[in-house]
Design an enzyme around this catalytic site. Structure first.
Site, PDB file in Angstrom:
ATOM      1  N   ILE A  50     102.205  30.519  42.965  1.00 36.23           N
ATOM      2  CA  ILE A  50     103.133  30.244  44.066  1.00 36.23           C
ATOM      3  C   ILE A  50     104.533  30.294  43.460  1.00 36.23           C
ATOM      4  O   ILE A  50     104.779  29.666  42.424  1.00 36.23           O
ATOM      5  CB  ILE A  50     102.887  28.851  44.681  1.00 36.23           C
ATOM      6  CG1 ILE A  50     101.460  28.747  45.229  1.00 36.23           C
ATOM      7  CG2 ILE A  50     103.910  28.550  45.783  1.00 36.23           C
ATOM      8  CD1 ILE A  50     101.016  27.329  45.522  1.00 36.23           C
ATOM      9  N   ASN A  62      92.687  43.717  47.069  1.00 36.57           N
ATOM     10  CA  ASN A  62      91.290  43.914  46.617  1.00 36.57           C
ATOM     11  C   ASN A  62      90.430  43.947  47.868  1.00 36.57           C
ATOM     12  O   ASN A  62      89.963  42.893  48.307  1.00 36.57           O
ATOM     13  CB  ASN A  62      90.809  42.727  45.758  1.00 36.57           C
ATOM     14  CG  ASN A  62      91.203  42.824  44.314  1.00 36.57           C
ATOM     15  OD1 ASN A  62      91.898  43.750  43.920  1.00 36.57           O
ATOM     16  ND2 ASN A  62      90.775  41.880  43.524  1.00 36.57           N
ATOM     17  N   PRO A  90     104.313  42.125  42.628  1.00 37.81           N
ATOM     18  CA  PRO A  90     104.887  41.130  41.722  1.00 37.81           C
ATOM     19  C   PRO A  90     104.882  41.600  40.270  1.00 37.81           C
ATOM     20  O   PRO A  90     103.981  42.307  39.842  1.00 37.81           O
ATOM     21  CB  PRO A  90     103.944  39.929  41.897  1.00 37.81           C
ATOM     22  CG  PRO A  90     102.616  40.563  42.205  1.00 37.81           C
ATOM     23  CD  PRO A  90     102.921  41.823  42.990  1.00 37.81           C
ATOM     24  N   GLY A  91     105.905  41.169  39.539  1.00 37.83           N
ATOM     25  CA  GLY A  91     105.893  41.346  38.090  1.00 37.83           C
ATOM     26  C   GLY A  91     105.192  40.149  37.478  1.00 37.83           C
ATOM     27  O   GLY A  91     104.598  39.332  38.174  1.00 37.83           O
ATOM     28  N   SER A  92     105.265  40.026  36.179  1.00 33.83           N
ATOM     29  CA  SER A  92     104.658  38.872  35.514  1.00 33.83           C
ATOM     30  C   SER A  92     105.543  37.652  35.740  1.00 33.83           C
ATOM     31  O   SER A  92     106.661  37.745  36.232  1.00 33.83           O
ATOM     32  CB  SER A  92     104.551  39.147  34.017  1.00 33.83           C
ATOM     33  OG  SER A  92     105.851  39.258  33.478  1.00 33.83           O
ATOM     34  N   HIS A 127      99.624  47.157  42.771  1.00 36.24           N
ATOM     35  CA  HIS A 127      99.583  45.761  43.249  1.00 36.24           C
ATOM     36  C   HIS A 127     100.309  44.810  42.304  1.00 36.24           C
ATOM     37  O   HIS A 127     100.329  43.604  42.531  1.00 36.24           O
ATOM     38  CB  HIS A 127      98.142  45.305  43.454  1.00 36.24           C
ATOM     39  CG  HIS A 127      97.406  44.863  42.221  1.00 36.24           C
ATOM     40  ND1 HIS A 127      97.397  45.587  41.051  1.00 36.24           N
ATOM     41  CD2 HIS A 127      96.656  43.752  41.977  1.00 36.24           C
ATOM     42  CE1 HIS A 127      96.660  44.947  40.157  1.00 36.24           C
ATOM     43  NE2 HIS A 127      96.211  43.831  40.679  1.00 36.24           N
TER      44      HIS A 127
END
Length: 393
Positions: free
Chosen positions: A158, A267, A298-300, A322
């Protein structure tokens, strides 16, 4: 041409948007899928492609009259939800730690579940169909109800983010929790048993499939659709709680209206029309990107993330990546990095800083900018986000 047609001898071609060369195991996995007789047109590999189970994570597989449960995976309907709020960065001054603590108190993470059930949850229409699901999950209805609005573990998160205009965004990543996992395992097991009985010479046991018109196919498709809706609903419930917390701290508890809401799976499988034919499209770690679709990449933890709009590229079966995709396994990340590395790489972010999340350290993932550069023909960037708060599962 942003993608390349891999020079491999397979029944169906493999088109790759990846910037890196596939390793031997990745290449073999792609070849295994492309050799199946029911694969339609070609297999598309997204820029963040990496090893998975049966099929590569970051692969898009269109099939005629058949479906592969393990290619969809065990976190059915896993995906992202994000909302753009009307709040600005300066309104967050001195409030990040309190917001993070409220999130952790309101949304169960890891193996935790809700102690109280909201009316919104108990009234969900999907419960009416629970008794029609696979016999193997009938004992799990109570757990499934208690897990709605919970995050789970691993790479689920989150985040509270800012875009380049200093607008506040709320974002989260989760799926269908234990019930989705158990439904997937039941059907994957059935598929493998059928393949064994039929002496089906599959290149990989995890590519066991169901054929349209059979009871096994219909049962799986029913359970798959249910789990996908459960996953979407799970994200909605969490986002409602998250938004209420932010409204409490930034608007005195008065409900505000989101400027944009995105809720997308990465997925899953759906029936779609491509090249004028109706096919089943499995996106294993990929997001649908038709011209009307908004998506989230999203990135990390500690890197940028992107809100995107699809370009409807048919060669990718209207799909995009993704996320950043892992560079190294969780075990390797734990061996390679220390707590000090994690603290350094998450500097300025309000998040956990302990050994329990070293496997999620930013360096364990591919650079997100590189991934985005490989898919300019698949999506356009709507917003670039950086996180201020990150709550991990």
């Amino acid at each position: 041409m942003p993608y390349e047609k891999l020079e491999l001898t397979t029944k169906k071609p493999i088109l790759s948007w990846a910037s890196h060369e596939l390793g031997a195991k990745e290449t073999q996995m792609a070849k295994n899928v492309a050799s199946l007789p029911f694969v339609y047109k070609h297999v598309a590999l997204m820029p963040d492609v990496h090893l998975g189970k049966g099929a590569l994570v970051g692969s898009v597989i269109a099939t005629k009259d058949a479906i592969i449960p393990a290619a969809v995976g065990v976190d059915i309907g896993c995906g992202m939800c994000a909302i753009q709020t009307s709040f600005k960065a300066e309104q967050l001054e001195g409030k990040l730690k309190k917001i993070r603590r409220d999130i952790e108190a309101s949304i169960p993470v890891g193996f935790n579940q809700n102690k109280e059930i909201e009316k919104q949850v108990s009234n969900w229409q999907g419960w009416k169909n629970f008794r029609h699901l696979h016999d193997g999950v009938q004992r799990l209805e109570d757990k499934a109800i208690k897990q709605v609005g919970s995050l789970g573990g691993g790479n689920h998160f989150i985040e509270l983010c800012l875009d380049t205009e200093d607008q506040v965004w709320l974002m989260l990543h989760s799926g269908s929790r234990h019930i989705g996992n158990q439904l997937a395992e039941c059907h994957i097991r059935t598929g493998k048993e059928l393949a064994k009985m039929a002496n089906d010479k599959l290149p990989d046991p995890d590519l066991a499939y169901f054929v349209k018109g059979t009871k096994e196919f219909e049962d799986y498709w029913r359970d798959l659709q249910w789990a996908q809706e459960y996953a979407r609903f799970n994200r909605e419930v969490m986002m409602n709680r998250f938004k209420s917390i932010v409204d409490k701290h930034l608007a005195g508890g008065k409900p505000t209206k989101p400027l944009l809401t995105v809720n997308c799976h990465h997925n899953y499988a759906e029936k779609e029309t491509h090249f004028d034919e109706e096919v089943y499209v499995t996106r294993k770690g990929a997001v649908r990107a038709t011209q009307s679709d908004y998506g989230i990449i999203p990135g990390s933890m500690g890197a940028k993330s992107f809100i995107v709009k699809g370009k409807g590229n048919h060669e990718s079966f209207c799909s995009c990546s993704h996320g950043a995709g892992r560079l190294m396994s969780r075990a390797m990340a734990k061996k390679s990095y220390s707590l000090e590395d994690l603290i350094e790489q998450t500097e300025g972010i309000e998040c956990r800083k302990d050994k329990g999340i070293i496997d999620e350290i930013p360096s364990a993932y591919k650079p997100i900018e590189e991934v985005m550069n490989q898919q300019t023909d698949l999506v356009e960037i709507v917003a670039t986000l950086r996180q201020l708060i990150c709550v991990k599962g």
